[in-house]
Design an enzyme around this catalytic site. Structure first.
Site, mmCIF file in Angstrom:
data_model
loop_
_atom_site.group_PDB
_atom_site.id
_atom_site.type_symbol
_atom_site.label_atom_id
_atom_site.label_comp_id
_atom_site.label_asym_id
_atom_site.label_seq_id
_atom_site.Cartn_x
_atom_site.Cartn_y
_atom_site.Cartn_z
ATOM 1 N N LYS A 149 0.818 -1.210 0.000
ATOM 2 C CA LYS A 149 0.000 0.000 0.000
ATOM 3 C C LYS A 149 0.859 1.270 0.000
ATOM 4 C CE LYS A 149 -4.223 -0.198 1.675
ATOM 5 N NZ LYS A 149 -5.145 -0.567 0.594
HETATM 6 N N1 PMP Z 1 -6.242 -5.072 -3.449
HETATM 7 C C1 PMP Z 1 -6.014 -3.751 -3.374
HETATM 8 C C2 PMP Z 1 -5.341 -3.071 -4.510
HETATM 9 C C3 PMP Z 1 -6.418 -3.018 -2.245
HETATM 10 O O1 PMP Z 1 -6.186 -1.703 -2.162
HETATM 11 C C4 PMP Z 1 -7.089 -3.690 -1.193
HETATM 12 C C5 PMP Z 1 -7.563 -2.923 0.000
HETATM 13 N N2 PMP Z 1 -6.580 -2.800 0.971
HETATM 14 C C6 PMP Z 1 -7.280 -5.083 -1.315
HETATM 15 C C7 PMP Z 1 -6.851 -5.736 -2.453
HETATM 16 C C8 PMP Z 1 -7.898 -5.856 -0.184
HETATM 17 O O2 PMP Z 1 -7.004 -5.897 0.896
HETATM 18 P P1 PMP Z 1 -7.507 -5.993 2.407
HETATM 19 O O3 PMP Z 1 -8.425 -7.170 2.460
HETATM 20 O O4 PMP Z 1 -6.269 -6.188 3.188
HETATM 21 O O5 PMP Z 1 -8.209 -4.728 2.708
#
Ligand code: PMP
Length: 293
Positions: A149
């Site tokens: 992220k």
């Molecule tokens: N893919 C992307 C590109 C994201 O930004 C997110 C959100 N964080 C997810 C998948 C899902 O991740 P998570 O379940 O950890 O929120």
């Protein structure tokens, strides 16, 4: 809403950062999207440690000396001060002043958290499902940008989202040059075929915490999936902290009604995040004055 910065709760309107912030110019920050849910014992943060750990990996990629403990405390303090029962927490660590060159050594580092009232970014698709369009954009390849992220990575998601929403859809699906499914702009992808749950695997996709949660709750096969195969699935759903478990109602021309495997998983997930499942209480960090004093 409650803001917190570098160890201090901020009065409304008092947050400030320089317009010369390195992160503003080059995307040199790392963030998380975390949720706090109402439970019988008050608000609790879901999988805080895993989110902080992932933020730490992004920070390491940028050689950023983030204080994860401070940010974790910031999450609890902002949540407590917000008075919200359920909230979206946005920790962000970013490079601010010290230069506009591309060398990050010595730049000032800021630690920030916002506790915001919760609002699903896909609207309210939990019951009806989300309408997704295959994107003409490619996902950032992991060899160019690590699937973490990092702030700058999200320009790629924003371009895909823009294209999909202009075409009348709510979300975009990234597919690679070989026709394999990667992920959506902010969610991972699952399919159900003949009763088997398949977690789409792709090296360019973010290692989602909701995805890992689903895989810990149910036996899943984890493997690459092509777009053609996805369209032949009995059920498709996407996962994310914000989206939770959201059924896919349409992918391009293909349409689905919401299936029972998706429904059952949604119910299980809600039980867990709201602290109604004894076996998964360890995933919740309850807010208590003791933990922030
Ligand atoms: N893919 C992307 C590109 C994201 O930004 C997110 C959100 N964080 C997810 C998948 C899902 O991740 P998570 O379940 O950890 O929120």
């Amino acid at each position: 809403m409650q803001l917190w910065m570098d160890g201090e709760l901020l009065q409304p309107g008092k947050a400030s950062a320089s317009p010369l912030a390195h992160a503003l110019h080059y995307g040199t920050g790392v963030f998380e999207g975390i949720r706090a849910y109402e439970t019988e014992e008050g608000p609790a943060i879901f999988r805080l440690d895993e989110h902080l750990e992932r933020l730490g990996r992004g920070a390491a990629a940028l050689d950023m000396p983030v204080d994860l403990e401070l940010l974790g405390r910031g999450c609890l303090e902002a949540l407590a001060a917000s008075g919200l029962e359920s909230a979206y927490l946005r920790p962000l660590a970013f490079y601010e002043t010290g230069g506009l060159g591309l060398d990050v050594a010595g730049l000032k580092l800021r630690h920030f958290v916002a506790a915001l009232p919760w609002k699903n970014h896909l609207g309210d698709p939990a019951s009806t499902g989300v309408r997704v369009r295959t994107s003409p954009w490619r996902r950032n390849p992991a060899g160019a940008l690590p699937p973490l992220k990092l702030c700058g990575n999200y320009v790629n998601s924003i371009l895909a989202k823009l294209e999909a929403t202009k075409a009348g859809f709510e979300e975009a699906l990234f597919v690679d040059g070989e026709g394999r499914v990667v992920e959506c702009t902010g969610e991972n992808v699952f399919m159900v075929k003949d009763g088997q749950i398949i977690a789409v695997h792709h090296g360019d996709a973010l290692p989602g915490i909701t995805r890992a949660t689903v895989m810990e709750l149910r036996a899943c096969q984890e493997r690459p999936v092509t777009l053609a195969e996805l369209k032949q699935a009995d059920e498709v759903f996407v996962t994310g902290t914000s989206a939770e478990i959201t059924p896919v109602a349409a992918l391009d021309e293909r349409q689905w009604t919401v299936g029972h495997v998706t429904r059952e998983l949604q119910a299980r997930y809600q039980d867990i995040v709201h602290g109604r499942s004894e076996s998964h209480r360890a995933w919740l960090t309850p807010f208590s004055m003791a933990s922030v004093s």
